[in-house]
Scaffold this motif. Structure first.
Motif, short mmCIF file in Angstrom:
data_model
loop_
_atom_site.label_atom_id
_atom_site.label_comp_id
_atom_site.label_asym_id
_atom_site.label_seq_id
_atom_site.Cartn_x
_atom_site.Cartn_y
_atom_site.Cartn_z
N GLY A 86 12.53 -54.33 22.02
CA GLY A 86 13.51 -53.75 22.95
C GLY A 86 14.02 -52.42 22.44
N ARG A 87 14.35 -52.34 21.16
CA ARG A 87 14.82 -51.08 20.56
C ARG A 87 13.73 -50.01 20.65
NH1 ARG A 87 20.20 -50.24 18.77
NH2 ARG A 87 19.39 -49.02 17.03
N THR A 88 12.49 -50.41 20.43
CA THR A 88 11.37 -49.46 20.53
C THR A 88 11.25 -48.93 21.97
OG1 THR A 88 10.22 -50.61 18.77
CG2 THR A 88 8.89 -49.15 20.13
N CYS A 116 21.15 -46.55 27.90
CA CYS A 116 20.96 -47.98 27.70
C CYS A 116 21.40 -48.42 26.31
CB CYS A 116 19.50 -48.35 27.92
SG CYS A 116 18.36 -47.26 27.05
N HIS A 117 21.67 -49.72 26.19
CA HIS A 117 22.00 -50.34 24.91
C HIS A 117 21.02 -51.47 24.65
CE1 HIS A 117 24.27 -52.54 21.81
NE2 HIS A 117 23.91 -53.63 22.49
N GLY A 118 20.67 -51.65 23.38
CA GLY A 118 19.88 -52.82 22.99
C GLY A 118 20.35 -53.34 21.65
N SER A 119 20.41 -54.65 21.50
CA SER A 119 20.84 -55.26 20.23
C SER A 119 20.00 -54.74 19.07
CB SER A 119 20.69 -56.78 20.30
OG SER A 119 21.34 -57.30 21.43
N ASP A 120 20.66 -54.56 17.90
CA ASP A 120 19.93 -54.01 16.74
C ASP A 120 19.43 -55.07 15.77
OD1 ASP A 120 22.26 -54.76 15.43
OD2 ASP A 120 22.91 -52.71 15.01
N SER A 121 19.78 -56.33 15.98
CA SER A 121 19.26 -57.42 15.12
C SER A 121 19.42 -58.73 15.90
CB SER A 121 20.06 -57.51 13.82
OG SER A 121 21.38 -57.94 14.09
#
Ligand code: DAT
Ligand code: MG
Length: 150
Positions: A86-88, A116-121
């Motif tokens: 998702g982060r990628t 946009c936002h995406g969880s980092d872990s």
């Protein structure tokens, strides 16, 4: 894990710019499974919790105020390595450093408007999913799973 979950959010400018469908489409077509979705105009207090890890940063007050200025689309996507992938798919935090083909690399130019936002872990994802979906996510069988995973 195939069941890994990530919290993805379309920020206020993404909603206003009509990018909700585009962002959903990328996660859908990649093979992730949508298990929660809502449009919500959240409070500053809610974003203070969401961004609690950044509370000492100089940009935190402005970030929280901006994020509470309009509706966002809150989503949970499930699938193999969904947090990192998702982060990628989102691209680098600063859109000027985001590769073309990523959401930020295709639709953003500025750090404070990176769409946009995406969880980092995996741990952040669990916290964020609880914060945004205290009612829980939806359980259902995806008919595509057998065609996406071997
Ligand atoms: P990310 O959203 O890529 O996880 P982050 O968690 O470090 O990045 O920061 C949250 C958001 O805050 C980010 O999407 C944009 C904004 N932001 C980050 N660094 C900033 C900075 N130096 N100045 C202004 N806004 C910043
Ligand atoms: Mg972050």
């Amino acid at each position: 894990s195939v069941k890994e979950r990530t919290y993805i959010m379309v920020k206020p400018e993404g909603v206003q710019r009509g990018l909700v469908g585009e962002i959903i489409k990328r996660f859908e077509t990649r093979g992730f499974k949508l298990i929660a979705l809502k449009l919500v105009h959240a409070t500053k207090e809610h974003f203070e919790k969401h961004y609690a890890d950044l509370s000492t940063k100089p940009f935190y007050p402005g970030l929280v105020k901006y994020m509470a200025s309009g509706p966002v689309v809150a989503m949970v996507w499930e699938g193999l390595d969904s947090v990192k992938t998702g982060r990628t798919m989102l691209g680098a935090t600063n859109p000027l450093a985001s590769a073309p083909g990523t959401i930020r690399g295709d639709y953003a130019l500025s750090l404070g408007r990176n769409v946009c936002h995406g969880s980092d872990s995996v741990e952040s994802a669990e916290k964020e999913i609880k914060l945004w979906f205290p009612e829980g996510v939806v359980q259902y069988e995806s008919s595509q799973a057998a065609w996406i995973f071997e």
